[in-house]
Design a protein around this motif. Structure first.
Motif, PDB file in Angstrom:
ATOM      1  N   GLU A 294       0.743  -1.173   0.096  1.00 47.51           N
ATOM      2  CA  GLU A 294       0.039   0.025  -0.007  1.00 47.51           C
ATOM      3  C   GLU A 294       0.860   1.051  -0.101  1.00 47.51           C
ATOM      4  OE1 GLU A 294      -0.285  -2.478   2.043  1.00 47.51           O
ATOM      5  OE2 GLU A 294      -2.296  -3.076   2.137  1.00 47.51           O
ATOM      6  N   TRP A 299      -3.139   6.043  -4.609  1.00 50.18           N
ATOM      7  CA  TRP A 299      -4.297   6.251  -3.505  1.00 50.18           C
ATOM      8  C   TRP A 299      -4.054   5.453  -2.227  1.00 50.18           C
ATOM      9  CZ3 TRP A 299      -7.405   9.737  -5.268  1.00 50.18           C
ATOM     10  CH2 TRP A 299      -7.339  10.533  -6.596  1.00 50.18           C
ATOM     11  N   TYR A 301      -2.480   6.643   0.666  1.00 52.87           N
ATOM     12  CA  TYR A 301      -2.883   7.683   1.864  1.00 52.87           C
ATOM     13  C   TYR A 301      -4.423   8.250   1.844  1.00 52.87           C
ATOM     14  CZ  TYR A 301      -2.649  12.091   4.269  1.00 52.87           C
ATOM     15  OH  TYR A 301      -2.993  12.894   5.280  1.00 52.87           O
ATOM     16  N   PRO A 302      -5.098   8.397   0.714  1.00 54.46           N
ATOM     17  CA  PRO A 302      -6.498   8.804   0.863  1.00 54.46           C
ATOM     18  C   PRO A 302      -7.220   7.576   1.449  1.00 54.46           C
ATOM     19  CG  PRO A 302      -5.714   9.596  -1.284  1.00 54.46           C
ATOM     20  CD  PRO A 302      -4.517   8.687  -0.554  1.00 54.46           C
ATOM     21  N   MET A 303      -6.779   6.345   0.844  1.00 56.39           N
ATOM     22  CA  MET A 303      -7.356   5.261   1.327  1.00 56.39           C
ATOM     23  C   MET A 303      -7.261   5.048   2.944  1.00 56.39           C
ATOM     24  SD  MET A 303      -6.476   1.103   0.741  1.00 56.39           S
ATOM     25  CE  MET A 303      -5.280   1.322   2.247  1.00 56.39           C
ATOM     26  N   VAL A 305      -6.624   7.338   5.017  1.00 57.71           N
ATOM     27  CA  VAL A 305      -7.543   8.271   6.054  1.00 57.71           C
ATOM     28  C   VAL A 305      -8.935   8.039   5.891  1.00 57.71           C
ATOM     29  CG1 VAL A 305      -7.813  10.526   5.797  1.00 57.71           C
ATOM     30  CG2 VAL A 305      -5.441  10.119   5.607  1.00 57.71           C
ATOM     31  N   GLY A 306      -9.399   7.358   4.667  1.00 58.96           N
ATOM     32  CA  GLY A 306     -10.770   7.218   4.613  1.00 58.96           C
ATOM     33  C   GLY A 306     -11.101   5.984   5.431  1.00 58.96           C
TER      34      GLY A 306
END
Length: 325
Positions: A294, A299, A301-303, A305-306
């Protein structure tokens, strides 16, 4: 201080001791007397005035006794210092056949009130027994006023306790409520103690156990003593009722405090649980392993955080759905 009163025209009149003599007094009041003042009264009347230490004895035989035909009756009387402070202290009634001597080392307002009332109204004060009954009635009336005032205060206190449990209630007022409950219990205890000692005095006057064949009261004085005894019994019942209400308010206040503390602890527990999954996810991606796919995703980092937001939001929604918040 010595204050003397005599009966003139069916009313009580204060005497001027610079011109009048103590022998003419019907009622002699010794307020925090000095040794010289006690000696003067003892020499005039030929009686032995109890000392302050003698008056503080708690045995019934030391508070109610007869000596050389003179009755020595000691009762605890409440004195109001201000709106919040009260004190209780012994008042000794030295009942002679033709006069009364009172000795006290605090300042009960009921004694002053009786003197002022008897100066404005016609009374049948002629003997020491009648005078002491009038004084005791004034003391009981004052205790009734105190209990009536405390009953109103307890009603307001009850509203304050249960208002503090509402969502908009102010938790910081509960400390003041506890102080008010403490003052109420202290005053109620003093009133109850005073009523107990006065009841013993009135009972002794009604029927003397030492002289069962000799009654201290005449037939005309007995109805007043019976009425006084009934008033004392009713006030003792009222004091007991108020004492039970004070205990209930104390338990209720402590219960409200516990509930508010539990609410605070519950909030902290929920916050800790909500942030536990995001913390776990952040810990996983904070590990220093070389092979973590990962880390190279566009994506990633956004994953992460989400994922942390979702993991925090889901427990919060569950708590709201269960109405735990």
């Amino acid at each position: 201080m010595i204050t003397a009163y005599r009966s003139r025209g069916a009313r009580l009149e204060r005497m001027d001791l610079t011109q009048d003599h103590l022998r003419d007094a019907l009622w002699i009041d010794l307020d925090c007397p000095t040794g010289a003042e006690e000696d003067a009264v003892e020499a005039t009347l030929g009686i032995d005035i109890p000392t302050h230490e003698d008056m503080q004895e708690i045995e019934v035989s030391s508070r109610i006794y007869r000596e050389n035909g003179v009755l020595f009756l000691t009762a605890q009387v409440v004195a109001t210092l201000d709106a919040r402070e009260t004190e209780i202290g012994p008042v000794t009634f030295v009942v002679c056949p033709d006069r009364l001597v009172t000795v006290h080392y605090h300042h009960p307002g009921s004694l002053v009130h009786f003197a002022e009332w008897a100066a404005r109204h016609d009374t049948a004060l002629a003997t020491g027994v009648v005078t002491v009954l009038g004084l005791l009635e004034s003391v009981v009336d004052r205790l009734a006023d105190i209990l009536e005032g405390e009953a109103r205060k307890l009603d307001l206190l009850s509203k304050a306790v249960f208002a503090a449990h509402r969502p908009a209630g102010k938790g910081e007022t509960l400390g003041a409520v506890l102080q008010r409950i403490g003052r109420a219990e202290d005053l109620n205890g003093k009133v109850g103690e005073s009523l107990n000692t006065i009841q013993r005095v009135v009972g002794y006057l009604s029927v003397s156990s030492e002289h069962p064949d000799q009654h201290l009261l005449t037939e005309g004085e007995r109805p007043l003593a019976r009425t006084l005894a009934q008033d004392i019994r009713s006030l003792r019942e009222e004091a007991a009722t108020q004492s039970a209400k004070i205990r209930f308010l104390l338990d209720a206040t402590l219960g409200v405090i516990n509930i508010r503390q539990s609410d605070v602890i519950k909030i902290f527990s929920v916050v800790a649980f909500v942030f536990l999954p995001p913390t776990l996810i952040a810990s996983i991606y904070g590990m220093n392993f070389v092979h973590m796919p990962e880390l190279k995703w566009l994506w990633g980092y956004p994953m992460a955080v989400g994922l942390m937001v979702v993991s925090a939001l889901v427990p919060w929604l569950i708590f709201r759905w269960k109405k735990w918040l």
